[in-house]
Design a protein around this motif. Structure first.
Motif, PDB file in Angstrom:
ATOM      1  N   GLY A 178       0.805  -1.214   0.000  1.00 17.70           N
ATOM      2  CA  GLY A 178       0.000   0.000   0.000  1.00 17.70           C
ATOM      3  C   GLY A 178       0.835   1.259   0.000  1.00 17.70           C
ATOM      4  O   GLY A 178       0.274   2.363   0.024  1.00 17.70           O
ATOM      5  N   TYR A 179       2.191   1.152  -0.007  1.00 18.24           N
ATOM      6  CA  TYR A 179       3.058   2.332  -0.012  1.00 18.24           C
ATOM      7  C   TYR A 179       2.789   3.154  -1.272  1.00 18.24           C
ATOM      8  O   TYR A 179       2.682   2.621  -2.375  1.00 18.24           O
ATOM      9  CB  TYR A 179       4.522   1.899   0.045  1.00 18.24           C
ATOM     10  CG  TYR A 179       5.497   3.059   0.007  1.00 18.24           C
ATOM     11  CD1 TYR A 179       5.808   3.768   1.167  1.00 18.24           C
ATOM     12  CD2 TYR A 179       6.095   3.431  -1.182  1.00 18.24           C
ATOM     13  CE1 TYR A 179       6.694   4.822   1.129  1.00 18.24           C
ATOM     14  CE2 TYR A 179       6.980   4.488  -1.234  1.00 18.24           C
ATOM     15  CZ  TYR A 179       7.290   5.191  -0.070  1.00 18.24           C
ATOM     16  OH  TYR A 179       8.173   6.240  -0.117  1.00 18.24           O
ATOM     17  N   GLN A 180       2.702   4.493  -1.117  1.00 16.22           N
ATOM     18  CA  GLN A 180       2.416   5.398  -2.231  1.00 16.22           C
ATOM     19  C   GLN A 180       3.573   6.386  -2.410  1.00 16.22           C
ATOM     20  O   GLN A 180       4.170   6.845  -1.433  1.00 16.22           O
ATOM     21  CB  GLN A 180       1.121   6.181  -1.981  1.00 16.22           C
ATOM     22  CG  GLN A 180      -0.110   5.298  -1.789  1.00 16.22           C
ATOM     23  CD  GLN A 180      -0.524   4.611  -3.070  1.00 16.22           C
ATOM     24  OE1 GLN A 180      -0.988   5.269  -3.991  1.00 16.22           O
ATOM     25  NE2 GLN A 180      -0.364   3.293  -3.113  1.00 16.22           N
ATOM     26  N   ILE A 181       3.890   6.687  -3.705  1.00 19.59           N
ATOM     27  CA  ILE A 181       4.920   7.690  -4.012  1.00 19.59           C
ATOM     28  C   ILE A 181       4.242   8.899  -4.618  1.00 19.59           C
ATOM     29  O   ILE A 181       3.157   8.805  -5.209  1.00 19.59           O
ATOM     30  CB  ILE A 181       5.991   7.120  -4.966  1.00 19.59           C
ATOM     31  CG1 ILE A 181       5.346   6.704  -6.278  1.00 19.59           C
ATOM     32  CG2 ILE A 181       6.711   5.948  -4.343  1.00 19.59           C
ATOM     33  CD1 ILE A 181       6.348   6.188  -7.294  1.00 19.59           C
ATOM     34  N   SER A 182       4.903  10.056  -4.468  1.00 16.34           N
ATOM     35  CA  SER A 182       4.319  11.297  -4.998  1.00 16.34           C
ATOM     36  C   SER A 182       4.392  11.293  -6.526  1.00 16.34           C
ATOM     37  O   SER A 182       5.353  10.809  -7.119  1.00 16.34           O
ATOM     38  CB  SER A 182       5.075  12.508  -4.440  1.00 16.34           C
ATOM     39  OG  SER A 182       6.433  12.463  -4.829  1.00 16.34           O
ATOM     40  N   VAL A 183       3.361  11.844  -7.145  1.00 15.03           N
ATOM     41  CA  VAL A 183       3.261  11.880  -8.609  1.00 15.03           C
ATOM     42  C   VAL A 183       3.082  13.318  -9.059  1.00 15.03           C
ATOM     43  O   VAL A 183       2.193  14.013  -8.558  1.00 15.03           O
ATOM     44  CB  VAL A 183       2.088  11.011  -9.109  1.00 15.03           C
ATOM     45  CG1 VAL A 183       2.005  11.060 -10.624  1.00 15.03           C
ATOM     46  CG2 VAL A 183       2.248   9.574  -8.638  1.00 15.03           C
ATOM     47  N   LYS A 184       3.951  13.761 -10.002  1.00 14.08           N
ATOM     48  CA  LYS A 184       3.830  15.093 -10.593  1.00 14.08           C
ATOM     49  C   LYS A 184       3.968  14.961 -12.101  1.00 14.08           C
ATOM     50  O   LYS A 184       4.821  14.223 -12.593  1.00 14.08           O
ATOM     51  CB  LYS A 184       4.917  16.027 -10.052  1.00 14.08           C
ATOM     52  CG  LYS A 184       4.823  16.302  -8.558  1.00 14.08           C
ATOM     53  CD  LYS A 184       5.945  17.231  -8.129  1.00 14.08           C
ATOM     54  CE  LYS A 184       5.869  17.537  -6.633  1.00 14.08           C
ATOM     55  NZ  LYS A 184       6.958  18.429  -6.181  1.00 14.08           N
ATOM     56  N   GLY A 185       3.156  15.724 -12.828  1.00 14.64           N
ATOM     57  CA  GLY A 185       3.250  15.718 -14.285  1.00 14.64           C
ATOM     58  C   GLY A 185       2.411  14.612 -14.909  1.00 14.64           C
ATOM     59  O   GLY A 185       1.672  13.883 -14.227  1.00 14.64           O
ATOM     60  N   SER A 186       2.561  14.482 -16.232  1.00 15.73           N
ATOM     61  CA  SER A 186       1.778  13.474 -16.963  1.00 15.73           C
ATOM     62  C   SER A 186       2.619  12.729 -17.987  1.00 15.73           C
ATOM     63  O   SER A 186       2.082  12.201 -18.954  1.00 15.73           O
ATOM     64  CB  SER A 186       0.587  14.155 -17.667  1.00 15.73           C
ATOM     65  OG  SER A 186       1.068  15.156 -18.562  1.00 15.73           O
ATOM     66  N   ASP A 187       3.966  12.716 -17.799  1.00 12.92           N
ATOM     67  CA  ASP A 187       4.815  12.029 -18.762  1.00 12.92           C
ATOM     68  C   ASP A 187       4.840  10.534 -18.453  1.00 12.92           C
ATOM     69  O   ASP A 187       4.096  10.035 -17.601  1.00 12.92           O
ATOM     70  CB  ASP A 187       6.234  12.614 -18.752  1.00 12.92           C
ATOM     71  CG  ASP A 187       6.837  12.610 -17.354  1.00 12.92           C
ATOM     72  OD1 ASP A 187       6.307  11.895 -16.471  1.00 12.92           O
ATOM     73  OD2 ASP A 187       7.828  13.335 -17.140  1.00 12.92           O
ATOM     74  N   GLU A 188       5.717   9.809 -19.180  1.00  5.65           N
ATOM     75  CA  GLU A 188       5.771   8.350 -19.031  1.00  5.65           C
ATOM     76  C   GLU A 188       6.161   7.952 -17.608  1.00  5.65           C
ATOM     77  O   GLU A 188       5.625   6.969 -17.051  1.00  5.65           O
ATOM     78  CB  GLU A 188       6.765   7.752 -20.038  1.00  5.65           C
ATOM     79  CG  GLU A 188       6.304   7.775 -21.487  1.00  5.65           C
ATOM     80  CD  GLU A 188       6.485   9.127 -22.122  1.00  5.65           C
ATOM     81  OE1 GLU A 188       6.962  10.054 -21.438  1.00  5.65           O
ATOM     82  OE2 GLU A 188       6.133   9.279 -23.320  1.00  5.65           O
ATOM     83  N   LEU A 189       7.108   8.668 -16.993  1.00  5.03           N
ATOM     84  CA  LEU A 189       7.525   8.319 -15.639  1.00  5.03           C
ATOM     85  C   LEU A 189       6.403   8.584 -14.634  1.00  5.03           C
ATOM     86  O   LEU A 189       6.232   7.840 -13.662  1.00  5.03           O
ATOM     87  CB  LEU A 189       8.777   9.112 -15.258  1.00  5.03           C
ATOM     88  CG  LEU A 189      10.065   8.694 -15.988  1.00  5.03           C
ATOM     89  CD1 LEU A 189      11.213   9.623 -15.615  1.00  5.03           C
ATOM     90  CD2 LEU A 189      10.420   7.247 -15.658  1.00  5.03           C
ATOM     91  N   LEU A 237      -4.826  -5.065  -1.230  1.00  2.59           N
ATOM     92  CA  LEU A 237      -6.150  -5.676  -1.268  1.00  2.59           C
ATOM     93  C   LEU A 237      -6.045  -7.181  -1.494  1.00  2.59           C
ATOM     94  O   LEU A 237      -6.758  -7.984  -0.850  1.00  2.59           O
ATOM     95  CB  LEU A 237      -6.981  -5.024  -2.369  1.00  2.59           C
ATOM     96  CG  LEU A 237      -8.398  -5.560  -2.558  1.00  2.59           C
ATOM     97  CD1 LEU A 237      -9.216  -5.351  -1.287  1.00  2.59           C
ATOM     98  CD2 LEU A 237      -9.083  -4.868  -3.745  1.00  2.59           C
ATOM     99  N   ALA A 238      -5.148  -7.587  -2.398  1.00  2.00           N
ATOM    100  CA  ALA A 238      -4.991  -9.009  -2.684  1.00  2.00           C
ATOM    101  C   ALA A 238      -4.464  -9.760  -1.475  1.00  2.00           C
ATOM    102  O   ALA A 238      -4.855 -10.906  -1.211  1.00  2.00           O
ATOM    103  CB  ALA A 238      -4.048  -9.193  -3.879  1.00  2.00           C
ATOM    104  N   GLU A 239      -3.557  -9.097  -0.729  1.00  2.00           N
ATOM    105  CA  GLU A 239      -3.028  -9.753   0.475  1.00  2.00           C
ATOM    106  C   GLU A 239      -4.137  -9.966   1.498  1.00  2.00           C
ATOM    107  O   GLU A 239      -4.222 -11.035   2.129  1.00  2.00           O
ATOM    108  CB  GLU A 239      -1.917  -8.885   1.069  1.00  2.00           C
ATOM    109  CG  GLU A 239      -1.318  -9.410   2.359  1.00  2.00           C
ATOM    110  CD  GLU A 239      -0.597 -10.741   2.199  1.00  2.00           C
ATOM    111  OE1 GLU A 239      -0.349 -11.412   3.220  1.00  2.00           O
ATOM    112  OE2 GLU A 239      -0.293 -11.114   1.043  1.00  2.00           O
ATOM    113  N   SER A 240      -5.015  -8.996   1.637  1.00  2.00           N
ATOM    114  CA  SER A 240      -6.135  -9.151   2.581  1.00  2.00           C
ATOM    115  C   SER A 240      -7.056 -10.281   2.144  1.00  2.00           C
ATOM    116  O   SER A 240      -7.489 -11.114   2.955  1.00  2.00           O
ATOM    117  CB  SER A 240      -6.916  -7.839   2.681  1.00  2.00           C
ATOM    118  OG  SER A 240      -6.071  -6.791   3.124  1.00  2.00           O
TER     119      SER A 240
END
Length: 536
Positions: free
Chosen positions: A195-206, A222-225
């Motif tokens: 469930g770890y989330q990283i920050s997202v900026k922009g709309s390019d491929e990365l 969710l699958a682990e649960s």
């Protein structure tokens, strides 16, 4: 070495190499072009000056000669000019050091070592050499121009490399930052932080990759649960499930064994049906083939009988000639007897008709040979034998085989196009052609037409067989390729002809289609590839 540094070094190295090659190539081309142009201009200048001074040299007009030399030296690129004739030097002017050196004509700019390109031209009047002009042209300006061009090119290349280096550094920094964030998220997932989330900026491929990572992380959580919940439920039913799986596995194994045996039996039955249908078709045609063979044999035998009779009559004439030859001039009765016999047997007709009878006999024998050969070509079968064959030859030989079936029902119209040879099993295709042509004949009640057309389409050939018979009802069009389906009366068809034809065309990686209209006729369209890609 960091990823950022690899990007910078890679892009800069490629750009630098390309720029150096481009600069070197341009400088080489520029120098080569300028050298050729200067060499040409030097020779033209010497020739023109020789032509301009020939009158002054011829008239020994030193004043005009001196004026021409001084006027030419007003050009800053000319270093010296020397005019001489058979008596010696008539006039020279220019750089004293250059004039003091022995004259040695240069052929190429690359040969110049003193900065002066030496060139000469003869003074010719009425085909005779009166003197010679020697000119020195400075190449310093050319070298300075090339040096300036090289410096400018190198400066531009250096600026381009610097700009690319900066751009590569910024791109590498951006990519490294994004990739490091993804790597950190992967490490967190590996440690179990689902469930770890990283920050997202922009709309390019990365950025899209980062969003996909976040979605994957949430789905993993969710699958682990769900997995833990399912494991808890499975723990309660493990024993019963193992027993059920064992029973199902055994049932599936038995079913698979039965299906495998059934497939083997069906394949064997299909091959037997294919050969049986072919033999049945040949048997159906045997009466017609016998009729076609008996006809030419009959008139060959009749002609041979006539020939035998004619020969006997010729022998009578010859015998009479032999008997009367010794006394033909003395006995009119013998001569009259010969004339009567010739008139009775019509000797002129015999000679003419014998030639025709022999020609008909040969034609009949050739017809028998052709019919037998076509029957042999049609009935020959060798499983899996792929060869390049002429489609038109297969159609014509099939038409010859079933000619007796068609000639009372339909007129065959051929509209053949230009076709290359096709990789196929020709006997099987002949079987398809025969099935379609026989069906077309049966669809015509009285007298009609069957049209055979061919042509190229993409990487293959097409064959159309159309008739103007009664047509096929719409409710039957979807079933005509089904095994054992037939609309013919009992005893006139097995219902396997079109099914087998469909299978043969599928084996050839082709396709067969049908269009029909009740009351107007039916058209079968076949497409076959020129080569068999799956076999290659």
């Amino acid at each position: 070495m960091s990823f950022r540094l690899k990007i910078v070094l890679g892009l800069v190295s490629i750009q630098a190499a390309l720029l150096l090659v481009l600069v070197a190539n341009n400088l080489h081309f520029l120098q080569k072009t300028n050298d050729a142009e200067l060499t040409k201009r030097a020779h033209v200048t010497a020739t023109l000056f020789a032509s301009a001074t020939k009158n002054a040299v011829l008239a020994s007009d030193m004043a005009s000669l001196e004026s021409s030399v001084n006027e030419a030296l007003s050009n800053p690129d000319l270093v010296y000019i020397r005019v001489s004739d058979s008596r010696g030097i008539l006039m020279q002017a220019g750089d004293p050091q250059a004039l003091a050196r022995p004259f040695e004509e240069d052929k190429l700019i690359g040969d110049v070592r003193d900065g002066v390109f030496d060139v000469g031209a003869n003074i010719i009047v009425a085909g005779s050499v009166l003197g010679r002009v020697e000119i020195g042209i400075s190449v310093v300006s050319l070298h300075l121009s090339l040096l300036e061009a090289r410096n400018q090119a190198l400066t531009i290349a250096a600026l381009a490399i610097a700009a690319l280096t900066l751009f590569s550094y910024l791109i590498g920094k951006y990519l490294s930052h994004r990739l490091e964030a993804l790597a950190k998220g992967s490490r967190q997932l590996a440690l179990g932080d689902l469930g770890y989330q990283i920050s997202v900026k922009g709309s390019d491929e990365l950025a899209r990759a980062a969003r996909a990572f976040n979605k994957m992380s949430r789905e993993l959580l969710l699958a682990e649960s769900e997995r833990r919940l399912v494991e808890a439920e499975l723990a309660n039913y493990s024993d019963s499930l193992e027993l059920l799986v064992s029973k199902r596995t055994k049932a599936l194994s038995e079913t698979n064994a039965t299906l495998h045996q059934t497939n083997l039996e069906l394949e064997s039955a299909h091959n037997q049906i294919l050969q049986s249908e072919k033999m049945a078709s040949i048997g159906q045609l045997s009466a017609g083939v016998a009729h076609e063979i008996n006809n030419p044999i009959a008139f060959v035998l009749s002609n041979m009988s006539s020939l035998e009779r004619y020969l006997k009559q010729f022998m009578q004439v010859l015998a009479a000639y032999e008997k009367s030859d010794p006394v033909l001039a003395q006995f009119e009765a013998h001569r009259k007897e010969i004339a009567d016999i010739k008139q009775a047997v019509d000797l002129d007709f015999l000679k003419e008709d014998m030639t025709d009878l022999l020609a008909e006999s040969n034609a009949g024998l050739m017809r028998v040979k052709k019919i037998v050969q076509n029957l042999k070509d049609f009935s020959y079968f060798s499983a899996g034998e792929w060869q390049f064959a002429d489609i038109h030859h297969g159609l014509d030989s099939t038409l010859e085989i079933i000619a007796n079936e068609l000639k009372y029902k339909a007129t065959v119209i051929k509209a053949y196009g230009e076709l290359p040879e096709v990789e196929c099993m020709a006997p099987e295709l002949n079987q398809v052609f025969m099935n379609l042509l026989m069906n077309a004949s049966h669809a015509i009640k009285e007298k009609g037409e069957i049209t055979i057309s061919t042509g190229l389409e993409g990487e293959g050939v097409w064959i159309d067989i159309a008739d103007n018979g009664g047509g096929i009802p719409p409710e039957n069009l979807q079933r005509i390729f089904d095994p054992f389906f037939t609309t013919k009366p009992v005893g006139l068809g097995t219902g396997l002809g079109l099914s087998i034809s469909y299978g043969i065309i599928q084996t050839h990686q082709g396709r067969i289609e049908v269009t029909s209209e009740v009351g107007s006729g039916t058209r079968f369209h076949i497409w076959l590839p020129l080569h068999q890609p799956l076999r290659q």
